[in-house]
Design a protein around this motif. Structure first.
Motif, PDB file in Angstrom:
ATOM      1  N   SER A 155       0.818  -1.207   0.000  1.00  0.00           N
ATOM      2  CA  SER A 155       0.000   0.000   0.000  1.00  0.00           C
ATOM      3  C   SER A 155       0.858   1.266   0.000  1.00  0.00           C
ATOM      4  O   SER A 155       0.359   2.343   0.232  1.00  0.00           O
ATOM      5  N   ARG A 185       6.073   8.730  -3.760  1.00  0.00           N
ATOM      6  CA  ARG A 185       6.272  10.061  -3.207  1.00  0.00           C
ATOM      7  C   ARG A 185       6.102  11.110  -4.307  1.00  0.00           C
ATOM      8  O   ARG A 185       6.519  10.891  -5.442  1.00  0.00           O
ATOM      9  N   ARG A 212       2.517   4.433  -1.228  1.00  0.00           N
ATOM     10  CA  ARG A 212       2.224   5.377  -2.303  1.00  0.00           C
ATOM     11  C   ARG A 212       3.530   5.964  -2.817  1.00  0.00           C
ATOM     12  O   ARG A 212       4.472   6.175  -2.052  1.00  0.00           O
TER      13      ARG A 212
END
Length: 110
Positions: free
Chosen positions: A4, A8, A6
């Protein structure tokens, strides 16, 4: 591993001092080139060769010791010589108030 995660966000662009100087110089050069082209276009649009016959004017041939001031006083004694000198400079598209003997100078209409 974490699925999970993300990505940057990209870091903002940061300019060094040298980079800012280069950008400012580039913008200044572009602006100067634009002003220069505009001035050349404006000078071409107001040159005396493109005036129509509606502008009545007379001409004077500059003598050996003539100045624009003297020509202005002789041509238009009733008008302030400073105004007449500036009008002669504008009418003839002169870069300064210096004239040479034998040069043909147009005098503004009365």
């Amino acid at each position: 591993m974490n699925s999970s995660a993300r990505p940057r966000p990209a870091a903002p662009v940061r300019l060094t001092r040298r980079g800012r100087v280069v950008v400012v110089c580039a913008v200044a050069l572009v602006l100067l080139a634009g002003f220069w082209m505009g001035a050349r276009h404006g000078a071409r649009a107001t040159s005396g060769r493109e005036r129509g016959p509606a502008v009545a004017r007379e001409s004077v041939v500059v003598g050996p010791h003539d100045t624009l001031w003297g020509i202005a006083v002789r041509a238009r004694p009733e008008v302030d010589p400073r105004v007449t000198v500036q009008r002669i400079i504008d009418l003839n598209a002169l870069s300064s108030a210096v004239v040479n003997p034998g040069q043909k100078v147009y005098i503004p209409a009365r």
